[in-house]
Design a protein around this motif. Structure first.
Motif, short mmCIF file in Angstrom:
data_model
loop_
_atom_site.label_atom_id
_atom_site.label_comp_id
_atom_site.label_asym_id
_atom_site.label_seq_id
_atom_site.Cartn_x
_atom_site.Cartn_y
_atom_site.Cartn_z
N MET A 1 0.83 -1.21 0.00
CA MET A 1 0.00 0.00 0.00
C MET A 1 0.86 1.25 0.00
SD MET A 1 -2.95 -1.29 2.63
CE MET A 1 -3.97 0.16 2.56
N VAL A 2 1.92 1.25 0.81
CA VAL A 2 2.84 2.39 0.85
C VAL A 2 3.55 2.54 -0.49
CG1 VAL A 2 4.94 3.31 1.91
CG2 VAL A 2 3.13 2.37 3.35
N LEU A 3 3.97 1.43 -1.07
CA LEU A 3 4.66 1.50 -2.36
C LEU A 3 3.76 2.02 -3.48
CD1 LEU A 3 6.77 -1.79 -2.17
CD2 LEU A 3 7.56 0.57 -1.88
N VAL A 4 2.51 1.60 -3.49
CA VAL A 4 1.54 2.12 -4.48
C VAL A 4 1.42 3.63 -4.31
CG1 VAL A 4 -0.92 2.16 -5.08
CG2 VAL A 4 0.24 -0.02 -4.77
N THR A 5 1.29 4.08 -3.08
CA THR A 5 1.14 5.52 -2.81
C THR A 5 2.38 6.29 -3.20
OG1 THR A 5 -0.37 5.01 -1.00
CG2 THR A 5 0.60 7.21 -1.03
N LEU A 6 3.54 5.76 -2.86
CA LEU A 6 4.79 6.44 -3.22
C LEU A 6 4.96 6.54 -4.73
CD1 LEU A 6 7.28 5.01 -0.56
CD2 LEU A 6 6.29 7.32 -0.66
N ARG A 7 4.61 5.49 -5.45
CA ARG A 7 4.71 5.54 -6.91
C ARG A 7 3.77 6.62 -7.47
NH1 ARG A 7 6.72 3.28 -11.19
NH2 ARG A 7 7.78 1.67 -10.01
N PHE A 8 2.57 6.68 -6.92
CA PHE A 8 1.60 7.70 -7.37
C PHE A 8 2.13 9.10 -7.08
CE2 PHE A 8 -2.00 10.50 -6.28
CZ PHE A 8 -2.64 10.51 -7.51
N LEU A 9 2.63 9.33 -5.88
CA LEU A 9 3.12 10.65 -5.51
C LEU A 9 4.39 11.03 -6.27
CD1 LEU A 9 2.55 10.47 -1.65
CD2 LEU A 9 1.17 11.73 -3.33
N ALA A 10 5.25 10.06 -6.51
CA ALA A 10 6.52 10.34 -7.19
C ALA A 10 6.35 10.58 -8.68
CB ALA A 10 7.50 9.19 -6.95
N THR A 11 5.39 9.89 -9.30
CA THR A 11 5.28 9.97 -10.76
C THR A 11 4.17 10.88 -11.23
OG1 THR A 11 3.78 8.09 -10.90
CG2 THR A 11 6.14 7.61 -11.01
N GLY A 12 3.14 11.07 -10.40
CA GLY A 12 2.00 11.86 -10.84
C GLY A 12 1.15 11.13 -11.88
N SER A 13 1.36 9.82 -11.99
CA SER A 13 0.60 9.04 -12.96
C SER A 13 -0.88 8.99 -12.60
CB SER A 13 1.13 7.60 -13.02
OG SER A 13 2.41 7.56 -13.58
N ILE A 14 -1.69 8.69 -13.59
CA ILE A 14 -3.12 8.55 -13.33
C ILE A 14 -3.37 7.21 -12.65
CG2 ILE A 14 -3.81 10.10 -15.20
CD1 ILE A 14 -4.48 7.60 -16.85
N LEU A 15 -4.51 7.10 -11.96
CA LEU A 15 -4.81 5.90 -11.18
C LEU A 15 -4.84 4.63 -12.03
CD1 LEU A 15 -7.51 7.34 -8.78
CD2 LEU A 15 -5.15 6.72 -8.22
N GLN A 16 -5.30 4.73 -13.24
CA GLN A 16 -5.36 3.55 -14.12
C GLN A 16 -3.96 2.98 -14.32
OE1 GLN A 16 -8.29 2.11 -15.53
NE2 GLN A 16 -6.81 0.46 -15.73
N ILE A 17 -2.99 3.83 -14.56
CA ILE A 17 -1.61 3.37 -14.77
C ILE A 17 -1.03 2.80 -13.48
CG2 ILE A 17 0.74 4.14 -15.30
CD1 ILE A 17 -0.57 6.10 -17.32
N ILE A 18 -1.28 3.47 -12.36
CA ILE A 18 -0.81 2.97 -11.07
C ILE A 18 -1.40 1.59 -10.80
CG2 ILE A 18 -0.85 3.36 -8.56
CD1 ILE A 18 1.05 5.25 -10.05
N GLY A 19 -2.71 1.45 -11.04
CA GLY A 19 -3.36 0.16 -10.84
C GLY A 19 -2.80 -0.91 -11.75
N ASP A 20 -2.67 -0.59 -13.04
CA ASP A 20 -2.14 -1.56 -14.00
C ASP A 20 -0.74 -2.01 -13.61
OD1 ASP A 20 -4.46 -1.37 -15.46
OD2 ASP A 20 -3.59 -0.17 -17.08
N PHE A 21 0.10 -1.07 -13.21
CA PHE A 21 1.48 -1.38 -12.84
C PHE A 21 1.53 -2.33 -11.65
CE2 PHE A 21 5.45 -0.61 -10.61
CZ PHE A 21 6.37 -0.75 -11.63
N ASN A 22 0.58 -2.18 -10.72
CA ASN A 22 0.59 -2.98 -9.50
C ASN A 22 -0.39 -4.15 -9.54
OD1 ASN A 22 2.46 -1.49 -7.55
ND2 ASN A 22 1.22 0.14 -8.42
N GLY A 23 -1.07 -4.33 -10.65
CA GLY A 23 -1.99 -5.45 -10.78
C GLY A 23 -3.25 -5.30 -9.95
N ILE A 24 -3.70 -4.06 -9.77
CA ILE A 24 -4.93 -3.79 -9.01
C ILE A 24 -5.83 -2.88 -9.83
CG2 ILE A 24 -3.90 -4.13 -6.73
CD1 ILE A 24 -3.60 -1.09 -6.50
N ASP A 25 -7.09 -2.86 -9.49
CA ASP A 25 -8.04 -2.00 -10.17
C ASP A 25 -7.79 -0.55 -9.78
OD1 ASP A 25 -10.62 -2.13 -11.83
OD2 ASP A 25 -11.17 -0.80 -10.16
#
Length: 95
Positions: A12-36
């Motif tokens: 959960m922390v890693l998902v959040t850090l990736r989102f905050l660090a990259t500014g990617s949209i949620l779809q990309i964050i989810g796809d990268f981590n294998g979650i919706d």
């Protein structure tokens, strides 16, 4: 393909850090981590709320004129930027 198992706190922390660090949209964050993307949204919201609740334990502002002057001098020794008491993400801000 989304995974069916719950995320661990570390994930959960890693998902959040990736989102905050990259500014990617949620779809990309989810796809990268294998979650919706809805799961990514809930996870990121939860982790950010927890971080915000812990903020007062780790972010301290000077409370006296003497403390303020000491912090200014210390920060100036690191980065000669006048009247600054700190920086966030390498950006000087006025608080």
């Amino acid at each position: 393909m989304s995974r069916n198992t719950a995320l661990t706190p570390v994930e959960m922390v890693l998902v959040t850090l990736r989102f905050l660090a990259t500014g990617s949209i949620l779809q990309i964050i989810g796809d990268f981590n294998g979650i919706d993307k809805s799961t990514a949204s809930r996870v990121i919201s939860k982790v950010i709320r927890i971080i915000a609740q812990l903020g007062n334990q780790f972010i301290n502002m000077p409370s006296t004129a003497e403390e303020l002057q000491k912090v200014r001098q210390g920060f100036y020794a690191i980065s000669p930027f006048p009247k600054s008491i700190g920086a966030l993400d390498c950006t000087h801000i006025k608080i």
